[in-house]
Design a protein around this motif. Structure first.
Motif, PDB file in Angstrom:
ATOM      1  N   LEU A   1       0.825  -1.205   0.000  1.00 39.57           N
ATOM      2  CA  LEU A   1       0.000   0.000   0.000  1.00 39.57           C
ATOM      3  C   LEU A   1       0.861   1.258   0.000  1.00 39.57           C
ATOM      4  O   LEU A   1       0.603   2.191  -0.770  1.00 39.57           O
ATOM      5  CB  LEU A   1      -0.935  -0.010   1.205  1.00 39.57           C
ATOM      6  CG  LEU A   1      -1.843   1.211   1.352  1.00 39.57           C
ATOM      7  CD1 LEU A   1      -2.821   1.298   0.187  1.00 39.57           C
ATOM      8  CD2 LEU A   1      -2.595   1.175   2.675  1.00 39.57           C
ATOM      9  N   GLU A   2       1.870   1.306   0.857  1.00 39.10           N
ATOM     10  CA  GLU A   2       2.732   2.488   0.926  1.00 39.10           C
ATOM     11  C   GLU A   2       3.430   2.741  -0.406  1.00 39.10           C
ATOM     12  O   GLU A   2       3.531   3.888  -0.856  1.00 39.10           O
ATOM     13  CB  GLU A   2       3.774   2.301   2.032  1.00 39.10           C
ATOM     14  CG  GLU A   2       3.203   2.377   3.432  1.00 39.10           C
ATOM     15  CD  GLU A   2       4.218   1.979   4.494  1.00 39.10           C
ATOM     16  OE1 GLU A   2       4.078   2.452   5.636  1.00 39.10           O
ATOM     17  OE2 GLU A   2       5.139   1.193   4.167  1.00 39.10           O
TER      18      GLU A   2
ATOM     19  N   SER B   1      -8.675  -5.462   2.757  1.00 37.64           N
ATOM     20  CA  SER B   1      -8.816  -4.159   3.407  1.00 37.64           C
ATOM     21  C   SER B   1      -8.690  -4.330   4.916  1.00 37.64           C
ATOM     22  O   SER B   1      -8.683  -5.445   5.445  1.00 37.64           O
ATOM     23  CB  SER B   1     -10.185  -3.545   3.067  1.00 37.64           C
ATOM     24  OG  SER B   1     -11.235  -4.306   3.660  1.00 37.64           O
TER      25      SER B   1
ATOM     26  N   TRP C   1     -12.548  -1.264   6.916  1.00 37.86           N
ATOM     27  CA  TRP C   1     -13.517  -0.863   5.894  1.00 37.86           C
ATOM     28  C   TRP C   1     -14.844  -1.533   6.202  1.00 37.86           C
ATOM     29  O   TRP C   1     -14.908  -2.749   6.407  1.00 37.86           O
ATOM     30  CB  TRP C   1     -13.011  -1.291   4.522  1.00 37.86           C
ATOM     31  CG  TRP C   1     -13.766  -0.756   3.336  1.00 37.86           C
ATOM     32  CD1 TRP C   1     -14.533   0.366   3.269  1.00 37.86           C
ATOM     33  CD2 TRP C   1     -13.781  -1.325   2.021  1.00 37.86           C
ATOM     34  NE1 TRP C   1     -15.023   0.549   2.008  1.00 37.86           N
ATOM     35  CE2 TRP C   1     -14.576  -0.476   1.217  1.00 37.86           C
ATOM     36  CE3 TRP C   1     -13.196  -2.452   1.449  1.00 37.86           C
ATOM     37  CZ2 TRP C   1     -14.812  -0.736  -0.137  1.00 37.86           C
ATOM     38  CZ3 TRP C   1     -13.419  -2.708   0.107  1.00 37.86           C
ATOM     39  CH2 TRP C   1     -14.218  -1.864  -0.680  1.00 37.86           C
TER      40      TRP C   1
ATOM     41  N   TYR D   1      -7.581   1.028   5.448  1.00 48.26           N
ATOM     42  CA  TYR D   1      -7.140   1.078   4.063  1.00 48.26           C
ATOM     43  C   TYR D   1      -7.883   0.056   3.214  1.00 48.26           C
ATOM     44  O   TYR D   1      -8.494  -0.891   3.731  1.00 48.26           O
ATOM     45  CB  TYR D   1      -5.636   0.812   3.969  1.00 48.26           C
ATOM     46  CG  TYR D   1      -5.205  -0.523   4.555  1.00 48.26           C
ATOM     47  CD1 TYR D   1      -5.315  -1.717   3.824  1.00 48.26           C
ATOM     48  CD2 TYR D   1      -4.703  -0.590   5.853  1.00 48.26           C
ATOM     49  CE1 TYR D   1      -4.935  -2.930   4.370  1.00 48.26           C
ATOM     50  CE2 TYR D   1      -4.325  -1.806   6.406  1.00 48.26           C
ATOM     51  CZ  TYR D   1      -4.439  -2.977   5.669  1.00 48.26           C
ATOM     52  OH  TYR D   1      -4.074  -4.173   6.207  1.00 48.26           O
TER      53      TYR D   1
ATOM     54  N   CYS E   1      -7.163  11.648   3.984  1.00 49.13           N
ATOM     55  CA  CYS E   1      -7.786  10.508   3.310  1.00 49.13           C
ATOM     56  C   CYS E   1      -7.530  10.611   1.813  1.00 49.13           C
ATOM     57  O   CYS E   1      -7.751  11.669   1.220  1.00 49.13           O
ATOM     58  CB  CYS E   1      -9.286  10.483   3.562  1.00 49.13           C
ATOM     59  SG  CYS E   1      -9.740  10.223   5.277  1.00 49.13           S
TER      60      CYS E   1
ATOM     61  N   PHE F   1      -6.503   5.050   1.536  1.00 52.59           N
ATOM     62  CA  PHE F   1      -5.833   5.069   2.840  1.00 52.59           C
ATOM     63  C   PHE F   1      -6.369   6.247   3.645  1.00 52.59           C
ATOM     64  O   PHE F   1      -6.431   7.368   3.147  1.00 52.59           O
ATOM     65  CB  PHE F   1      -4.317   5.181   2.673  1.00 52.59           C
ATOM     66  CG  PHE F   1      -3.565   5.203   3.980  1.00 52.59           C
ATOM     67  CD1 PHE F   1      -3.815   4.255   4.958  1.00 52.59           C
ATOM     68  CD2 PHE F   1      -2.606   6.171   4.229  1.00 52.59           C
ATOM     69  CE1 PHE F   1      -3.132   4.270   6.170  1.00 52.59           C
ATOM     70  CE2 PHE F   1      -1.906   6.190   5.427  1.00 52.59           C
ATOM     71  CZ  PHE F   1      -2.178   5.234   6.394  1.00 52.59           C
ATOM     72  N   ASN F   2      -6.780   5.970   4.873  1.00 51.83           N
ATOM     73  CA  ASN F   2      -7.256   7.018   5.772  1.00 51.83           C
ATOM     74  C   ASN F   2      -6.152   7.364   6.766  1.00 51.83           C
ATOM     75  O   ASN F   2      -6.039   6.767   7.833  1.00 51.83           O
ATOM     76  CB  ASN F   2      -8.510   6.565   6.515  1.00 51.83           C
ATOM     77  CG  ASN F   2      -9.073   7.669   7.413  1.00 51.83           C
ATOM     78  OD1 ASN F   2      -8.511   8.748   7.529  1.00 51.83           O
ATOM     79  ND2 ASN F   2     -10.195   7.393   8.048  1.00 51.83           N
ATOM     80  N   ASP F   3      -5.349   8.322   6.397  1.00 48.03           N
ATOM     81  CA  ASP F   3      -4.253   8.786   7.248  1.00 48.03           C
ATOM     82  C   ASP F   3      -4.711  10.013   8.031  1.00 48.03           C
ATOM     83  O   ASP F   3      -4.095  11.082   7.980  1.00 48.03           O
ATOM     84  CB  ASP F   3      -3.027   9.103   6.393  1.00 48.03           C
ATOM     85  CG  ASP F   3      -1.788   9.391   7.226  1.00 48.03           C
ATOM     86  OD1 ASP F   3      -1.757   8.965   8.400  1.00 48.03           O
ATOM     87  OD2 ASP F   3      -0.860  10.044   6.711  1.00 48.03           O
TER      88      ASP F   3
END
Length: 236
Positions: free
Chosen positions: A4-5, A67, A70, A138, A163, A193-195
């Motif tokens: 993901l990163e 996920s 989610w 995520y 986000c 991604f919810n940062d």
């Protein structure tokens, strides 16, 4: 770096290629040939009310194999908890989409239902869902289908800073914090991604305009959304 990163870092700063878009494009070309990842749709709504209804809903874990954090609940569908594609469920997998018993669910979201019936230019609905991604949650990179078409409506009900919905080679979808709508081509690989420190609330709408008046209204919205991108495209 995680998958993901790596995906977010590699793609979040990309921008769609607008350089060759024709000014006089019609609806059919826009949704089937433009290769744009999204088109904005400008539809008014009482977004604080919709946000509150989304926050008050009871959610069900959704697609936890790809996920984390989610969850979803259906406003229109088979039931509140049938949040996945109908073919996932044994009792419906042999049906066609038009045979599935979609209907308004018993969720307490009166204004959102009113908005969908009176403001949004569809009159046939399949799945319509509130979607929540909790802080740190995520959705891994994935695509929904292989054929290009702008066909899924993604409503950013409450999209806190931090986000991101990121599309491979296309960049970050430019949601406002509240009340932005995009017609989205979900065949492109994308991730979320919810940062942030707050829950992210969106609404995903699947359906279509069958009534001729609704169909014309929707086509006009798509063309207007497409043309709203053009001033930035042709600046020197």
């Amino acid at each position: 770096m995680t998958e993901l990163e790596t995906f977010i870092t590699s793609n979040s700063e990309c921008t769609p290629d607008y350089s060759q878009l024709p000014v006089d494009a019609d609806y059919e070309w826009i949704v089937t040939e433009s290769k744009l990842p999204y088109i904005p749709l400008y539809i008014p709504g009482q977004w604080p009310v919709i946000t509150q209804e989304a926050m008050d809903a009871t959610y069900h874990e959704h697609r936890d194999t790809d996920s984390n954090g989610w969850s979803s609940v259906c406003i229109h569908g088979i039931s509140q908890s049938h949040t996945d594609h109908y073919q996932v469920y044994d009792e419906y997998k042999q049906m066609s989409n038009n045979e599935v018993p979609y209907d308004w669910t018993d969720i307490e979201a009166p204004y959102t239902k009113f908005w969908l019936q009176e403001y949004f230019p569809y009159d046939v609905y399949h799945r319509v869902r509130f979607m929540k991604v909790r802080p740190g949650g995520y959705i891994l990179p994935h695509s929904d289908g292989s054929e290009y078409r702008l066909n899924a409506v993604n409503v950013g009900i409450w999209n806190p800073k931090g986000c991101q919905l990121v599309v491979k080679d296309k960049g970050t979808v430019p949601f406002n914090q509240m009340g932005s709508i995009f017609l989205f081509a979900n065949n492109f690989e994308h991730a979320v991604f919810n940062d942030s420190g707050k829950d992210r609330y969106h609404m995903i709408i699947h359906g279509y305009p069958e009534d001729s008046r609704k169909a014309e209204q929707f086509r006009k919205l798509v063309v207007e959304g497409y043309r709203s991108l053009l001033p930035g495209i042709h600046q020197v």
